[in-house]
Design an enzyme around this catalytic site. Sequence first.
Site, mmCIF file in Angstrom:
data_model
loop_
_atom_site.group_PDB
_atom_site.id
_atom_site.type_symbol
_atom_site.label_atom_id
_atom_site.label_comp_id
_atom_site.label_asym_id
_atom_site.label_seq_id
_atom_site.Cartn_x
_atom_site.Cartn_y
_atom_site.Cartn_z
ATOM 1 C CG ASP A 99 39.517 35.982 38.393
ATOM 2 O OD1 ASP A 99 39.226 35.791 39.657
ATOM 3 O OD2 ASP A 99 40.299 34.964 37.994
ATOM 4 C CE LYS A 101 35.922 34.628 37.892
ATOM 5 N NZ LYS A 101 36.215 35.336 39.015
#
Length: 450
Positions: free
Chosen positions: A165, A125
Amino acid sequence: MSYIDRTLEMVSKRYYYQAEFLQAVKEVLGTLRPLLDSNPKYEKNHILERIVEPERSIKFRIPWTNDKGELEVNRGYRIQFNSALGPYKGGLRFHPSVTPSILKFLGFEQIFKNALSGLSIGGAKGGSDFDPHGRSDVDIMRFCQAFMLRLYEYIGPTIDVPAGDIGVGGREVGFMYGTYKQLTHKYEGVLTGKNLLFGGSLARTEATGYGNVYFALNMLASRNLGLEGKVCTVSGAGNVATYCVEKLQQLGAKPVTVSDSRGSIYDKDGIDVAVLKQVKEVEHASLTRYAELRPSAQYVAVKDYPEGRHFVWTVPCFAAFPCATQNEVNEADAKELIKNGCQCVSEGANMPSTLEAIQQYLGAGILYGPAKAANAGGVSVSQLEMAQNAHMVHWTFDEVDNRLKGIMHNIYTRASETAKEFGSPDNLLLGANISAFREVADAMILQGDY
Ligand code: NDP
C-alpha cells in the site's frame, strides 16, 4: 430509531476519536437502508454490531537500529477485520500518518472490496507509522525485517496474506518475504506483490491503476462514452497513479496532471510516463524534477494551491482519477470538477472523496466509481498471485490482464445491477455496498455467532 441509526450512534460514541473509521462506517451503513429495511434477519443476527468490530487487532512495538547505529521505535499494526469469505487479505501501509483509525477505515473498506472481487478473500489492513521518505536502503531493509519479526506468527497463505500500500512496494515486500522465510523455513505465498523471481505475478504492479481505468470504461460505456481523445486528471505519483496514467495513454486519452505530497504537475502535452517513472521509481525524487525534465510541465507547490483546494481538481477535465490518498477531494473540489464539465470520477485511492464530495457527484448525476469497486483490481490480481503460488504456475501478462478486465467488468455489473434492484440505478456506491454487504453478512449468518 432505525437499526442503522442506532448502530451509527453506538459506533460514534465508542470510537468518537477515530474520524476516518467513522467516515467509512457512515459511508457504508448510510447506503444499506433499502436492504436492511426489508430483511429483518440482519438485525436479528446482530450483523451490524459484529461487522463494525474487527475480529482481531494486533498492535506491536517495532524497535530497530538505523544505519547510524541509533535505536528507533515505531508502532506496528494488523487489523484482521473479517474472514467470513476467506483468509484475511489487505495491504500494509508505512506512513507517518498511520493510526488505528486509518487502518480500521482501510480494513473496513477492504472487507467489501474483497467481497466484490468475487474471489473468496476476507478483509484486513496493517502497517506502521514508520516514514520511508529519505531513508537509505539499509534502513528500509532493517525496518522491514523488524516489522516482520513481530508479524510473522499471525499470517500464513490460508490465514492472512498482506500486500503493499502507500510506502510499501516491491522492495519492501521482498525484504519482508525474505524475513518470513528465514523465520518459518517456508517458501509459500504469504505476501503478494512479490518480485517475479520468487512468486510474483505479472501485471500485479499495473493492476490497481489499469483496473481503475477498466472500471471507468465500463461506467462510460453505459452512457455510450469512451476515453479516446479525452483530457483526464490524475492525482498521486505512486504505484496506482503511474499505471492509471499509463493505461489512459494506451487508450488514447490525455492525462495532464499528477501530484505528490509536496506539489502537483500540470503538463499541457500530457504526462510523459517514462519521465514520471524515471523521477519516482528510479530517482525517488520530488515532482520538481519532472518539471526540470519536461519543458511543457508546470509545477505548483502545495503552499501555492488555491485556498483550501487541491490544484489537480481545478484543472478542467472529462474524467478525474484520484489516486493519492484519503479525503483528497473535498466538497469545493467536487463542485469545481462538476462546474468544469467533469463527467466521471473513478477512485484509485481508498476513500479519496469526502462524504460531502460524494453527495455532489450523486446530486449532479455524473458517473461515480467508488474506491471499493474501482480500485479492486489490485487485490484481485493479488488473489491471482495466491492462486498461481498455490499451484506453482506462472501465467502470462496477457492472461492476468484479461482476467483483470473480466473481474472489473463483473464488479461493475454487480454494482450496477444491485443499484437497479434497489431503485437507485445510477448509484454505484449503493449498489457496491449492498451487493458486498449482503454476501459477507449472509456468510456470517451461515457460520453461526462467531
Ligand atoms: P504509493 O506510496 O506508491 O504512492 C502514494 C502517492 O500518493 C505518492 O505520490 C504520495 O506522495 C502521495 N501521497 C501520499 N500521502 C499523501 C498526502 N497526505 N497528500 C498528498 N499526496 C500524498 O501508494 P499507492 O499508489 O500504492 O497507493 C495510493 C492510494 O491507492 C492509497 O489510497 C492506497 O490505499 C490505494 N490503493 C493502492 C493499491 C495498490 O495496489 N498499491 C490497491 C488499492 C488501493 P509522496 O511520495 O510525496 O508521499
